[in-house]
Design an enzyme around this catalytic site. Structure first.
Site, PDB file in Angstrom:
ATOM      1  N   LYS A  50      -1.611  -8.181  -2.513  1.00  0.00           N
ATOM      2  CA  LYS A  50      -3.033  -7.904  -2.201  1.00  0.00           C
ATOM      3  C   LYS A  50      -2.789  -6.115  -2.141  1.00  0.00           C
ATOM      4  CE  LYS A  50      -6.293  -7.873   1.724  1.00  0.00           C
ATOM      5  NZ  LYS A  50      -6.207  -6.707   2.252  1.00  0.00           N
ATOM      6  N   TYR A  52       0.820  -1.133  -0.067  1.00  0.00           N
ATOM      7  CA  TYR A  52       0.003   0.100  -0.074  1.00  0.00           C
ATOM      8  C   TYR A  52       0.762   1.294  -0.087  1.00  0.00           C
ATOM      9  CZ  TYR A  52      -3.581  -3.254   1.462  1.00  0.00           C
ATOM     10  OH  TYR A  52      -4.567  -4.474   1.759  1.00  0.00           O
TER      11      TYR A  52
END
Length: 300
Positions: free
Chosen positions: A204, A173
């Site tokens: 992810k 992220y």
């Protein structure tokens, strides 16, 4: 299904790596990851409050769901697995090696999340406990002063996992004061490319949105191509209507080219029976090639 085996998996561990990947993905190379790491990441905000069943406040709720539902892996912290694992030996686990709380705003201090344990310690735990541990996971944040340390640690974790025949999932992220839009498709594609460069089996990522904050599966195409041979898992996000969630999931896969999802709140923020049904519906689309209509029938 032919699986791409990374070159850093030793010859004596190739069979184990293939076994872990095949079983975690139902032989499809698509991963349904039941995310249970929010006890640290979001503290108790995701487990107690309005419209959240009281049973979700107990960590065991997630273990009960994962033991009865179809999941590729149940990803959570080592401590929770060690406390509940003996009672839930049938669950395929993925040990989340690091986590941090969200108490400090990301635009105030650059985030840093160091691994709590080593891959070797997880390998030893697997041998001693007899639990079905398919792999490990690690979160890194791009865009801050600490990214170099997390990148280095992530590379070593991926390599050590592969050396031991395990799969590795990286949560990646971009965060901090230099990141203006976490859902920008071009930025997320950059994060996907980083995951590929680190050798992750699955990455992810945030779901890309249009400039108006709308979901558009076509935006994922840049992301999944940038990930190369690493599979893109879209985060599940906050709990939303079941039909809307499953439709987006189907489009992420069929249009965007994603190879799975990492879903937490849209599963565990339901009472037990409904949570199991939702997990099965997500698994059906992800790993059984079900249509949205077929998946919705599983909710009845």
């Amino acid at each position: 299904m032919k699986f791409n085996v990374p070159a850093d998996v030793p010859a004596k561990r190739v069979a184990l790596y293939k076994k872990n990947l095949k079983e975690a993905t139902n032989g499809t190379n698509h991963l349904m990851l039941f995310a249970g790491d929010q006890k640290v990441e979001h503290l108790n905000n995701d487990f107690y409050g309005k419209d959240i069943p009281l049973e979700d406040n107990s960590p065991e709720h997630m273990f009960k769901i994962a033991s009865k539902a179809k999941v590729g892996v149940f990803a959570t912290q080592f401590g929770l697995i060690s406390r509940y694992g003996r009672d839930y030996k049938n669950i395929p686990y993925l040990v989340k090696l690091n986590s941090k709380t969200n108490l400090v705003p990301y635009d105030e201090i650059d985030p840093y999340s160091e691994a709590w344990l080593s891959v070797d310690e997880i390998v030893n735990f697997k041998k001693e406990s007899g639990l079905d541990i398919k792999g490990v996971g690690y979160t890194l944040y791009l865009g801050g002063a600490n990214e170099h340390a997390m990148l280095s640690q992530a590379a070593k974790i991926v390599h050590e996992a592969h050396k031991n025949g395990m799969i590795c999932v990286l949560w990646i992220y971009p965060k901090g004061k230099f990141v203006k839009d976490e859902h920008d498709a071009h930025l997320i594609a950059g994060a996907a490319g980083v995951g590929a460069a680190l050798g992750a089996d699955f990455i992810k990522l945030k779901v890309p949105y249009t400039k108006k904050g709308k979901f558009n599966a076509k935006l994922l195409q840049e992301v999944t191509m940038a990930a190369g041979r690493s599979g893109v898992l879209c985060e599940g996000g906050a709990k939303i209507d079941e039909k809307v969630f499953l439709q987006e999931l189907y489009e992420q896969k069929s249009i965007g080219g994603s190879r799975g999802n990492g879903t937490g709140r849209n599963i565990h923020q339901r009472e037990f029976k409904e949570a199991v049904k939702m997990a099965n519906a997500i698994y059906a689309i992800t790993c059984e090639n079900a249509t949205v209509k077929e998946a919705l029938k599983l909710l009845k």
